[in-house]
Design a protein around this motif. Structure first.
Motif, PDB file in Angstrom:
ATOM      1  N   GLU A 216      28.304  68.549  83.377  1.00 19.10           N
ATOM      2  CA  GLU A 216      28.663  69.727  84.158  1.00 19.10           C
ATOM      3  C   GLU A 216      27.635  69.958  85.265  1.00 19.10           C
ATOM      4  OE1 GLU A 216      28.944  72.859  81.288  1.00 19.10           O
ATOM      5  OE2 GLU A 216      31.025  72.396  80.774  1.00 19.10           O
ATOM      6  N   PRO A 217      28.073  70.432  86.446  1.00 16.56           N
ATOM      7  CA  PRO A 217      29.413  70.960  86.776  1.00 16.56           C
ATOM      8  C   PRO A 217      30.403  69.894  87.255  1.00 16.56           C
ATOM      9  CG  PRO A 217      27.947  71.329  88.615  1.00 16.56           C
ATOM     10  CD  PRO A 217      27.117  70.680  87.539  1.00 16.56           C
ATOM     11  N   LEU A 218      30.029  68.623  87.174  1.00 23.44           N
ATOM     12  CA  LEU A 218      30.941  67.571  87.607  1.00 23.44           C
ATOM     13  C   LEU A 218      32.164  67.502  86.700  1.00 23.44           C
ATOM     14  CD1 LEU A 218      28.396  64.697  88.325  1.00 23.44           C
ATOM     15  CD2 LEU A 218      29.597  66.096  90.016  1.00 23.44           C
ATOM     16  N   ALA A 219      33.339  67.347  87.291  1.00 24.35           N
ATOM     17  CA  ALA A 219      34.567  67.152  86.522  1.00 24.35           C
ATOM     18  C   ALA A 219      34.822  65.654  86.415  1.00 24.35           C
ATOM     19  CB  ALA A 219      35.731  67.873  87.191  1.00 24.35           C
ATOM     20  N   ALA A 220      33.930  64.980  85.688  1.00 22.84           N
ATOM     21  CA  ALA A 220      33.960  63.515  85.665  1.00 22.84           C
ATOM     22  C   ALA A 220      34.994  62.958  84.705  1.00 22.84           C
ATOM     23  CB  ALA A 220      32.581  62.978  85.297  1.00 22.84           C
ATOM     24  N   LEU A 221      35.295  63.681  83.648  1.00 23.37           N
ATOM     25  CA  LEU A 221      36.196  63.171  82.612  1.00 23.37           C
ATOM     26  C   LEU A 221      37.485  63.978  82.608  1.00 23.37           C
ATOM     27  CD1 LEU A 221      33.628  62.685  79.704  1.00 23.37           C
ATOM     28  CD2 LEU A 221      34.209  61.130  81.570  1.00 23.37           C
ATOM     29  N   LYS A 222      38.589  63.287  82.738  1.00 21.58           N
ATOM     30  CA  LYS A 222      39.898  63.935  82.773  1.00 21.58           C
ATOM     31  C   LYS A 222      40.646  63.656  81.479  1.00 21.58           C
ATOM     32  CE  LYS A 222      44.131  64.203  85.581  1.00 21.58           C
ATOM     33  NZ  LYS A 222      44.811  63.663  86.781  1.00 21.58           N
ATOM     34  N   THR A 223      41.248  64.697  80.923  1.00 15.30           N
ATOM     35  CA  THR A 223      42.044  64.563  79.708  1.00 15.30           C
ATOM     36  C   THR A 223      43.521  64.487  80.072  1.00 15.30           C
ATOM     37  OG1 THR A 223      40.441  65.862  78.448  1.00 15.30           O
ATOM     38  CG2 THR A 223      42.638  65.606  77.495  1.00 15.30           C
TER      39      THR A 223
END
Length: 238
Positions: A216-223
């Motif tokens: 965080e705050p990176l949105a590196a992993l997407k579900t």
């Protein structure tokens, strides 16, 4: 030969287990109390810990939490929890606190040896020193806000070095090498463990959650619902 430290108040376990693991080039030392384990860790080097869940002074879950939050030299030591507390809730708690694997008692020594070999293969506590020189091609993965140095096994974000366990690093590297590719929970478990036995898909969700918090705050992993996970950061412009 890899050195292991067993932390278990069952004194009768250490002798026969030490003899068995020696067949796999694993040297086992043992203590019965967390305080003794901390003294050994301060004075000696171990490649992995085998940790009981029910101990005097503090339980194994609290010991694991303190280990991961304490001395920087100990944070990446692989931990395999070996305990009679084998229900789903205890497994989730153990993995969430930073354990790399979880094997309930009673156990088969051969399975224990296999799991230890797996976590030792994927964790490098003492990488070989390399001369200071320009990084070789493909030694880094660079994205917007994140850089993975594969030669040093380091991850850096906007705030500096991101402290990851060995398993968290391997998961991030697995996803980041193929941005946009969807990996199912079983894909991830099989790749990280190196075996297909006893798939525990909830463990992947916990591991991803831990990694996501650290990035965080990176949105590196997407579900992707009912599908799995993928790496979502764009590559850094050259």
């Amino acid at each position: 030969m890899h050195r292991l430290l067993l932390i278990d108040d069952d004194e009768a376990l250490a002798g026969p287990l030490s003899q068995y693991l020696a067949r796999f080039d694993l040297q086992l030392d043992a203590v019965t109390r967390p305080s003794a384990a901390l003294q050994r860790l301060a004075a000696e080097r171990f490649d992995a810990l085998i940790l009981d869940g029910m101990l005097p002074e503090m339980d194994g879950f609290e010991f694991c939490r303190q280990l991961r939050a304490g001395n920087a030299a100990w944070r990446d030591i692989p931990v395999l929890m070996l305990t009679a507390r084998g229900d789903l809730t205890d497994r989730v708690v153990g993995l969430e606190l930073g354990a790399d694997d979880y094997l309930p008692k009673p156990f088969e020594p051969r399975e224990l040896a296999a799991r230890l070999q797996t976590i030792l293969r994927r964790t490098r506590l003492a990488p070989v020193a390399v001369p200071q020189q320009p990084a070789a091609p493909l030694s880094r993965l660079c994205f917007e806000g994140l850089e993975i140095d594969m030669a040093r096994r380091e991850v850096r974000g906007a705030g500096g070095l991101v402290e990851l366990t060995g398993t968290e690093y391997e998961l991030l590297l697995m996803l980041a090498r193929e941005p946009g590719k969807v990996f199912s929970r079983d894909d991830i478990l099989n790749r990280l463990r190196g075996q297909e036995a006893e798939l525990f898909t909830r463990a992947v969700d916990i591991l991803v959650s831990r990694l996501r918090r650290k990035l965080e705050p990176l949105a590196a992993l997407k579900t992707l619902r009912n599908a799995g996970y993928c790496f979502a950061l764009p590559e850094r412009a050259s």
